[in-house]
Every structure is written in structure tokens, then in C-alpha cells.
Write an enzyme that holds these catalytic residues in place. Structure first.
Site, PDB file in Angstrom:
ATOM      1  N   TRP A 103    -110.914  91.345 -81.523  1.00  0.00           N
ATOM      2  CA  TRP A 103    -112.105  90.860 -80.820  1.00  0.00           C
ATOM      3  C   TRP A 103    -113.329  90.955 -81.699  1.00  0.00           C
ATOM      4  O   TRP A 103    -114.180  90.055 -81.683  1.00  0.00           O
ATOM      5  CB  TRP A 103    -112.303  91.587 -79.488  1.00  0.00           C
ATOM      6  CG  TRP A 103    -111.192  91.330 -78.520  1.00  0.00           C
ATOM      7  CD1 TRP A 103    -110.314  92.236 -78.004  1.00  0.00           C
ATOM      8  CD2 TRP A 103    -110.810  90.058 -77.957  1.00  0.00           C
ATOM      9  NE1 TRP A 103    -109.428  91.615 -77.167  1.00  0.00           N
ATOM     10  CE2 TRP A 103    -109.694  90.277 -77.123  1.00  0.00           C
ATOM     11  CE3 TRP A 103    -111.290  88.750 -78.091  1.00  0.00           C
ATOM     12  CZ2 TRP A 103    -109.063  89.253 -76.410  1.00  0.00           C
ATOM     13  CZ3 TRP A 103    -110.665  87.721 -77.389  1.00  0.00           C
ATOM     14  CH2 TRP A 103    -109.577  87.982 -76.557  1.00  0.00           C
ATOM     15  N   ASP A 173    -119.693  94.907 -77.366  1.00  0.00           N
ATOM     16  CA  ASP A 173    -118.710  94.274 -76.505  1.00  0.00           C
ATOM     17  C   ASP A 173    -117.972  95.416 -75.801  1.00  0.00           C
ATOM     18  O   ASP A 173    -117.190  96.134 -76.410  1.00  0.00           O
ATOM     19  CB  ASP A 173    -117.749  93.437 -77.358  1.00  0.00           C
ATOM     20  CG  ASP A 173    -116.601  92.829 -76.545  1.00  0.00           C
ATOM     21  OD1 ASP A 173    -116.535  93.069 -75.330  1.00  0.00           O
ATOM     22  OD2 ASP A 173    -115.784  92.111 -77.157  1.00  0.00           O
ATOM     23  N   LYS A 197    -111.281  93.333 -66.920  1.00  0.00           N
ATOM     24  CA  LYS A 197    -110.545  94.557 -67.249  1.00  0.00           C
ATOM     25  C   LYS A 197    -110.946  95.700 -66.322  1.00  0.00           C
ATOM     26  O   LYS A 197    -110.107  96.269 -65.650  1.00  0.00           O
ATOM     27  CB  LYS A 197    -110.778  94.939 -68.704  1.00  0.00           C
ATOM     28  CG  LYS A 197    -109.875  94.179 -69.668  1.00  0.00           C
ATOM     29  CD  LYS A 197    -110.581  93.131 -70.459  1.00  0.00           C
ATOM     30  CE  LYS A 197    -109.609  92.296 -71.275  1.00  0.00           C
ATOM     31  NZ  LYS A 197    -110.301  91.486 -72.272  1.00  0.00           N
TER      32      LYS A 197
HETATM   33  C1  LIG Z   1    -110.526  90.630 -73.227  1.00  0.00           C
HETATM   34  C2  LIG Z   1    -111.559  90.861 -74.248  1.00  0.00           C
HETATM   35  C3  LIG Z   1    -112.378  89.830 -74.727  1.00  0.00           C
HETATM   36  C4  LIG Z   1    -112.223  88.397 -74.279  1.00  0.00           C
HETATM   37  O1  LIG Z   1    -112.763  88.213 -73.055  1.00  0.00           O
HETATM   38  P1  LIG Z   1    -112.841  86.758 -72.378  1.00  0.00           P
HETATM   39  O2  LIG Z   1    -113.582  87.067 -71.131  1.00  0.00           O
HETATM   40  O3  LIG Z   1    -111.437  86.312 -72.181  1.00  0.00           O
HETATM   41  O4  LIG Z   1    -113.596  85.872 -73.286  1.00  0.00           O
HETATM   42  C5  LIG Z   1    -113.354  90.141 -75.636  1.00  0.00           C
HETATM   43  N1  LIG Z   1    -113.516  91.392 -76.084  1.00  0.00           N
HETATM   44  C6  LIG Z   1    -112.740  92.406 -75.655  1.00  0.00           C
HETATM   45  C7  LIG Z   1    -112.972  93.787 -76.165  1.00  0.00           C
HETATM   46  C8  LIG Z   1    -111.737  92.166 -74.738  1.00  0.00           C
HETATM   47  O5  LIG Z   1    -110.953  93.182 -74.315  1.00  0.00           O
END
Ligand SMILES: *Cc1c(COP(=O)(O)O)cnc(C)c1O
Length: 362
Positions: A103, A173, A197
Site C-alpha cells: 500500500w 494511511d 477494515k
Molecule cells: C485496504 C487498504 C487500502 C486500499 O483501500 P481501498 O479502500 O480499497 O482503496 C489502502 N491502504 C491500506 C493500508 C489498506 O489496508
């Protein structure tokens, strides 16, 4: 009664049962409107109240100061890989990125399309099995921001303590560990998290941004990609993901009922310890794939010492109603995602199955 399974999916992931039940109970009539939450106007008083309550819930649990705005946006965390640099990385400036997994690599790729990026540290050569040590970070003096991925969902590592960037704002993030533990918001200029999540269903991204950082995007920035649009419009510039926001509100209520973030964090710690202990005390039958001091409390990644048993493990775990344990397609092995809504009972069931499987195959 429909049977529920033990859900270890990495995302979309398990939601608190009470939140889903509440949604079911008021699906036909949201707060006495005679309409479902999917049918009411986003400009109605009822939805306005819901948005306010969601805001207050997040603010309370995360202790978000008033000089931060909370936005509810579409496009997933992936869109924030672009929006963050478009809004915060000015001409001539450099943004520092710490590369700790897939990511963050994606975030770096998008930021490079916008401006100058310095990869302050990367553990890619070590297959992302750890978080860099503080002294390894080569930070740029006066950088626009320092970007980190607080929890690396795919590899199973997590920042135990956030880096100190001095007066340079951190950008994080936090898609896979927001609301899993208390932390100090103040060193951060921007925090973003796809909801699917730990916060709710897919479809909404929570963006927490320091207000003074908003409004610096270039003139020609597309309206929808400018944080200012959504700040000024109180996330109602266009139709927001109403149902997803509603689910976040129900999840926040559940976190509150659990005793708040400290209580949830303590439980997460316990769950992770139980699982890591089962791995570490298996005499190499199971092997953790990350350095111990970098291990995630949200995504527990492991392989079987004897690879040839992997298929049987996958089959037997699934037969025991333990679902979603397959590792990410890019790394293989196994991954138990044990987000907030995954109960101790689920982790205990997994550990019991692992023990049984090990004894039978040793
Ligand atoms: C799942 C995830 C993403 C992607 O998220 P989307 O909402 O599908 O764009 C980005 N960063 C992390 C750390 C993730 O776990």
C-alpha cells in the site's frame, strides 16, 4: 437463524454483530422516517443529525481536536494516494514517504505523479518483514509531510510508535488499524482510512485533516479532488455514501459500549498475543513471517514450516468455519485478520484448530 462463521477476512471484514442487527432492525424505517437509510435524502434533518453524531463519535473516541475536520469521501483509501499529494505537496516541495508494504508503494507511485517524493526508508529488500528503525529514516528538512502506512495489511507489520518528524506533519494511511488503539492525533496533518477494515463497510473513506492545511491545492485541481470542496460542503458537496456512514455510526456505538478505545486496544493486544504465542510455541510448525518487534495486532501472517501441509490446513480451517485465512495473493501463506469486530472467541477457535492440526501432523 442463519449461522455465522468466524470471519478473518482482510477487508471487507467482520463487523460487530450488534451493528448489523441494528441495521437490520431499522432497515425499513430509519429513525421513524418510513424510509430506509438508503432512501432518505442526504439533505434531510435525519441524515444531518446522523452525520453530526458520527462526527462526534469519531472525535470523542480518537480525541480529535477542533482544528481538524472529518470528511467522508468516496474512492477508497486508494484515491487518497492521489488526493493527499494534490492537496498538500506544493510546487518545489518534497514529500517524504516510508515504504513498508504494497500500500505504501502504491501511495508513492501516485505521489510521484504529483510532485517530488523522497523515499525516506524502505524495507522492500527485506520483503517488508519489518518497520524501519527511527535512525534509518532519511527525512528531508522542511518536507511538506512525512507519509506512513500505520499498519501493513498484507505483510502483517505495524508501527509500534510513530516516527518523530518534528514540525513536519505526518500523513498516515490508517485503513487497517484506525480505531484499534488510542494515539495522539496532533503530530498528524492528515489521516485517511478506507472504512472496510475497522470502521464499517466499503464505500466510504474517513479523512481527518488539519484545517490549516486545506485550501492550498493548485487552481486547476478538479473540484472533487480538492479537500476544500468537501470541507466547505461538510461532506455534502455531492451525495455521500449514506449507508456506509450510517454503519460507521453503529460501529462507533459498539466501540463505545466496549468501553472505548483503551478497552478495545487491550482486547486487541490479548487476541494478538494468543495467536502469536500459538505460532511461536509450535516448535517451527507455524512460523511468523515478520520481525517480532514489528508485528501487527490486526493482521497476523504466518506460514507452515512444512509447506506441503498448507493445502490441508486451508481445507481443515475452512471446514471448521474459520474463513478468510488465505494470505494475500502476492505473498501466500496465511493471514488472520483480527480487527476490532473479531472476537476473542474467534481467535480461541482458530488457536484450538491450529493446535489440533499440529498435533495430528507432528
Ligand atoms: C485496504 C487498504 C487500502 C486500499 O483501500 P481501498 O479502500 O480499497 O482503496 C489502502 N491502504 C491500506 C493500508 C489498506 O489496508
Amino acid at each position: 437463524m442463519t449461522t455465522r462463521v468466524y470471519n478473518f477476512n482482510p477487508g471487507p471484514a467482520a463487523l460487530p454483530l450488534s451493528a448489523i442487527e441494528k441495521a437490520r432492525d431499522e432497515l425499513l424505517s430509519f429513525r421513524g422516517t418510513g424510509m430506509s437509510i438508503m432512501e432518505v435524502s442526504h439533505r434531510s434533518a435525519e441524515f444531518g443529525a446522523l452525520l453530526k453524531e458520527t462526527d462526534a463519535g469519531l472525535r470523542g473516541l480518537l480525541a480529535i481536536p477542533d482544528d481538524y475536520a472529518i470528511l467522508y469521501l468516496g474512492g477508497g483509501a486508494s484515491l487518497q494516494f492521489s488526493m493527499a499529494p494534490i492537496n498538500l505537496l506544493g510546487p518545489g516541495q518534497t514529500a517524504d514517504y516510508v515504504e513498508t508494504g504494497e500500500w505504501s508503494s502504491k501511495a508513492i507511485k501516485e505521489a510521484r505523479k504529483v510532485g517530488r517524493v523522497n523515499v525516506a526508508a524502505s524495507t522492500k529488500e527485506e520483503k517488508f518483514r519489518r518497520i524501519p528503525r527511527p535512525e534509518e529514516l532519511k527525512l528531508t528538512p522542511g518536507a511538506a509531510y512525512v507519509h506512513i502506512t500505520s499498519n501493513n495489511t498484507i505483510f502483517g507489520t505495524q508501527w509500534q510508535r510513530f516516527p518523530d518528524a518534528g514540525s513536519v506533519p505526518l500523513v498516515a494511511d490508517m485503513s487497517s488499524d484506525i480505531l484499534s488503539r488510542p494515539f495522539d492525533v496532533k503530530p498528524f496533518g492528515l489521516i485517511y482510512a478506507g472504512a472496510q477494515k475497522n470502521l464499517g463497510p466499503a464505500g466510504v473513506t474517513v479523512v481527518i485533516v488539519r484545517r490549516d492545511l486545506v485550501g492550498k491545492a493548485p487552481e486547476n485541481t478538479p473540484t472533487m479532488l480538492n479537500y476544500k470542496t468537501h470541507l466547505d460542503g461538510n461532506s455534502l458537496f455531492n451525495t455521500p455514501p449514506c449507508f456506509a456512514i450510517y454503519m460507521i455510526k453503529l460501529v462507533l456505538d459498539w466501540v463505545q459500549e466496549q468501553g472505548g478505545l483503551a478497552a478495545v486496544a487491550a482486547r486487541n493486544e490479548k487476541k494478538a498475543r494468543l495467536l502469536y504465542d500459538a505460532i511461536d510455541n509450535s516448535n517451527g510448525f507455524y512460523r511468523g513471517t515478520c520481525d517480532k518487534d514489528s508485528r501487527s495486532r490486526m493482521n497476523v501472517t504466518f506460514v507452515l514450516g512444512r509447506e506441503e501441509l498448507s493445502e490441508a490446513f486451508a481445507k481443515e480451517s475452512s471446514a471448521a468455519s474459520l474463513k478468510g485465512l488465505k494470505g494475500h495473493r502476492s505473498v501466500g501463506g496465511f493471514r488472520a485478520s483480527i480487527y476490532n469486530a473479531v472476537g476473542m472467541d474467534a481467535v480461541e477457535a482458530l488457536v484450538a484448530m491450529m493446535e489440533k492440526f499440529r498435533k495430528r501432523n507432528s
